[in-house]
Structure formats: C-alpha cells, structure tokens
Scaffold this motif. Sequence first.
Motif, PDB file in Angstrom:
ATOM      1  N   UNK A  63      -3.286   9.564  -6.548  1.00 47.03           N
ATOM      2  CA  UNK A  63      -1.724   9.233  -6.981  1.00 47.03           C
ATOM      3  C   UNK A  63      -1.152   7.980  -6.910  1.00 47.03           C
ATOM      4  N   UNK A  64      -0.588   7.540  -7.934  1.00 52.06           N
ATOM      5  CA  UNK A  64      -0.361   6.016  -8.178  1.00 52.06           C
ATOM      6  C   UNK A  64       0.899   5.730  -7.248  1.00 52.06           C
ATOM      7  N   UNK A  65       1.897   6.439  -6.677  1.00 57.71           N
ATOM      8  CA  UNK A  65       2.855   6.394  -5.650  1.00 57.71           C
ATOM      9  C   UNK A  65       1.793   5.656  -4.424  1.00 57.71           C
ATOM     10  N   UNK A  66       0.916   6.707  -4.083  1.00 57.82           N
ATOM     11  CA  UNK A  66       0.228   6.525  -2.749  1.00 57.82           C
ATOM     12  C   UNK A  66      -0.451   4.995  -2.891  1.00 57.82           C
ATOM     13  N   UNK A  67      -1.143   4.761  -4.025  1.00 55.73           N
ATOM     14  CA  UNK A  67      -1.653   3.376  -4.075  1.00 55.73           C
ATOM     15  C   UNK A  67      -0.558   2.263  -4.138  1.00 55.73           C
ATOM     16  N   UNK A  68       0.452   2.670  -4.726  1.00 57.66           N
ATOM     17  CA  UNK A  68       1.538   1.506  -4.992  1.00 57.66           C
ATOM     18  C   UNK A  68       2.053   1.330  -3.542  1.00 57.66           C
ATOM     19  N   UNK A  69       2.406   2.278  -2.457  1.00 63.40           N
ATOM     20  CA  UNK A  69       2.863   2.065  -1.509  1.00 63.40           C
ATOM     21  C   UNK A  69       1.853   1.286  -0.504  1.00 63.40           C
ATOM     22  N   UNK A  70       0.476   1.657  -0.424  1.00 58.53           N
ATOM     23  CA  UNK A  70      -0.193   1.001   0.344  1.00 58.53           C
ATOM     24  C   UNK A  70      -0.458  -0.519  -0.123  1.00 58.53           C
ATOM     25  N   UNK A  71      -0.685  -0.576  -1.384  1.00 59.65           N
ATOM     26  CA  UNK A  71      -0.625  -1.963  -1.860  1.00 59.65           C
ATOM     27  C   UNK A  71       0.478  -2.831  -1.536  1.00 59.65           C
ATOM     28  N   UNK A  72       1.770  -2.172  -1.592  1.00 56.41           N
ATOM     29  CA  UNK A  72       3.102  -2.919  -1.032  1.00 56.41           C
ATOM     30  C   UNK A  72       3.031  -3.252   0.536  1.00 56.41           C
ATOM     31  N   UNK A  73       2.585  -2.230   1.236  1.00 57.42           N
ATOM     32  CA  UNK A  73       2.457  -2.488   2.668  1.00 57.42           C
ATOM     33  C   UNK A  73       1.473  -3.686   2.887  1.00 57.42           C
ATOM     34  N   UNK A  74       0.276  -3.590   2.210  1.00 56.46           N
ATOM     35  CA  UNK A  74      -0.681  -4.558   2.406  1.00 56.46           C
ATOM     36  C   UNK A  74      -0.335  -5.874   1.884  1.00 56.46           C
ATOM     37  N   UNK A  75       0.639  -6.293   0.827  1.00 58.63           N
ATOM     38  CA  UNK A  75       0.913  -7.267   0.414  1.00 58.63           C
ATOM     39  C   UNK A  75       1.995  -7.934   1.448  1.00 58.63           C
ATOM     40  N   UNK A  76       2.775  -7.028   1.816  1.00 57.73           N
ATOM     41  CA  UNK A  76       4.094  -7.480   2.928  1.00 57.73           C
ATOM     42  C   UNK A  76       3.099  -7.894   4.180  1.00 57.73           C
ATOM     43  N   UNK A  77       2.168  -7.543   4.578  1.00 53.07           N
ATOM     44  CA  UNK A  77       1.464  -7.469   5.647  1.00 53.07           C
ATOM     45  C   UNK A  77       0.912  -8.933   5.785  1.00 53.07           C
ATOM     46  N   UNK A  78       0.266  -9.265   4.321  1.00 52.74           N
ATOM     47  CA  UNK A  78      -0.597 -10.582   4.080  1.00 52.74           C
ATOM     48  C   UNK A  78       0.541 -11.858   4.226  1.00 52.74           C
ATOM     49  N   UNK A  79       1.811 -11.277   3.294  1.00 52.51           N
ATOM     50  CA  UNK A  79       2.571 -12.445   3.138  1.00 52.51           C
ATOM     51  C   UNK A  79       3.553 -12.450   4.326  1.00 52.51           C
ATOM     52  N   UNK A  80       4.152 -11.589   4.795  1.00 53.78           N
ATOM     53  CA  UNK A  80       5.180 -11.744   5.970  1.00 53.78           C
ATOM     54  C   UNK A  80       4.795 -10.770   6.931  1.00 53.78           C
ATOM     55  N   UNK A  81       3.797 -10.942   7.931  1.00 52.66           N
ATOM     56  CA  UNK A  81       3.492 -10.068   8.981  1.00 52.66           C
ATOM     57  C   UNK A  81       4.297  -9.792  10.326  1.00 52.66           C
ATOM     58  N   UNK A  82       5.250 -11.062  10.407  1.00 56.39           N
ATOM     59  CA  UNK A  82       6.137 -11.254  11.619  1.00 56.39           C
ATOM     60  C   UNK A  82       7.125  -9.808  11.660  1.00 56.39           C
ATOM     61  N   UNK A  83       7.940  -9.437  10.579  1.00 52.57           N
ATOM     62  CA  UNK A  83       8.604  -8.639  10.531  1.00 52.57           C
ATOM     63  C   UNK A  83       8.181  -7.255  10.735  1.00 52.57           C
ATOM     64  N   UNK A  84       6.835  -6.893   9.919  1.00 50.07           N
ATOM     65  CA  UNK A  84       6.093  -5.795   9.960  1.00 50.07           C
ATOM     66  C   UNK A  84       5.593  -5.443  11.689  1.00 50.07           C
ATOM     67  N   UNK A  85       4.990  -6.566  12.229  1.00 52.58           N
ATOM     68  CA  UNK A  85       4.729  -6.585  13.390  1.00 52.58           C
ATOM     69  C   UNK A  85       5.771  -5.924  14.449  1.00 52.58           C
ATOM     70  N   UNK A  86       6.904  -6.653  14.255  1.00 49.70           N
ATOM     71  CA  UNK A  86       7.999  -6.147  15.211  1.00 49.70           C
ATOM     72  C   UNK A  86       8.502  -4.690  14.914  1.00 49.70           C
ATOM     73  N   UNK A  87       8.519  -4.328  13.587  1.00 49.03           N
ATOM     74  CA  UNK A  87       8.892  -3.138  13.356  1.00 49.03           C
ATOM     75  C   UNK A  87       8.070  -2.185  13.843  1.00 49.03           C
ATOM     76  N   UNK A  88       6.570  -2.344  13.739  1.00 41.76           N
ATOM     77  CA  UNK A  88       5.491  -1.390  14.076  1.00 41.76           C
ATOM     78  C   UNK A  88       5.352  -1.229  15.394  1.00 41.76           C
ATOM     79  N   UNK A  89       5.901  -2.194  16.403  1.00 43.57           N
ATOM     80  CA  UNK A  89       5.823  -2.210  17.778  1.00 43.57           C
ATOM     81  C   UNK A  89       6.960  -1.171  18.319  1.00 43.57           C
ATOM     82  N   UNK A  90       8.145  -1.325  17.586  1.00 41.88           N
ATOM     83  CA  UNK A  90       9.277  -0.366  17.827  1.00 41.88           C
ATOM     84  C   UNK A  90       9.006   1.012  17.664  1.00 41.88           C
ATOM     85  N   UNK A  91       8.245   1.311  16.421  1.00 39.68           N
ATOM     86  CA  UNK A  91       7.965   2.429  16.051  1.00 39.68           C
ATOM     87  C   UNK A  91       6.917   3.142  16.722  1.00 39.68           C
ATOM     88  N   UNK A  92       5.769   2.413  17.263  1.00 38.54           N
ATOM     89  CA  UNK A  92       4.600   3.145  17.788  1.00 38.54           C
ATOM     90  C   UNK A  92       4.791   3.072  19.529  1.00 38.54           C
TER      91      UNK A  92
END
Length: 145
Positions: A63-92
């Motif tokens: 699925x192209x949508x799945x590839x796009x979502x995983x790619x977007x998540x990967x790019x955000x983690x590489x470029x801006x990890x801190x907001x994702x770290x904080x969000x994942x801590x709250x979610x998990x």
Amino acid sequence: MLRKLLIGFGCFEIVRPEPVMDMCERIGLENPDEAELRPRALWGARLEGLLFVWLLVRGREGTTAVSALLGLAGAVLVLLPQPIIELSQRVVYENADDLELKPWIEPAARALGALYLLVVVLSMRGEEATESDEVLPEVEPKSTA
C-alpha cells in the motif's frame, strides 16, 4: 539478506512485542523498571512489526499510503526527534512524567527513523532488485566477426 532479517524482526515483534519494548526501555530510560505501559502499547509495537512485514513482503505491490506514512514518520524522527519522543512517551506510558530519559535518546530516535526509511526504500526496490544485487551479472561473449 537485510530484507529477510527485517522481516524476521517484524514477525518477532508481532508475536512477542514485550522483549522489544523492554529493550527499547533499557536503551532510552534511566529508570526502565518504573515504566508503566498503557494497556494498548503492545498493540502499537505489533502494528509496527506488521507494517515492516507488510511492506517488505509486498514490495512495490504494498500500500502506497502505508509506505508514505512510515516514510513520513521516519523523516520526522530523523529531523525532529524531540517532539515525537515526548508524544510517544505520553501515548505509551501511564507515568510519562516520572520517567527519566537517557542522554542518547535523540540519536536513538533518529536511528529508529532511519530504520523506518530503510524499510520504505527496501520495499520500493522490490524482491527482484535485492536478489539481483546478490548475483553477479552474466557476461555475454564478444563476437569475433
């Protein structure tokens, strides 16, 4: 070979997400014994494993949508990890405020993002590309005419 290894990891994460979560906690938290996972956190890890397997097995047919979502998540983690770290801590975690992050959490998050991007790239290459990389091309003999 790398594709098969990642598919194996994804299958393991689907079946047994607890050891994967435990390893991530030991890598990223100063106090992993105090971590209180939310009830659905393990399902998130299973979903990550399922995405890996889905993309790597389906290849270009995935699925192209799945590839796009995983790619977007990967790019955000590489470029801006801190907001994702904080969000994942709250979610998990139930007690995200009580957890102490290790100093190398940002490089670890960037590495996870790079892993996501690698899975997307490998899935786009397809199985036939990785097999041809492992086999030397045949050389046609030159004609003497």
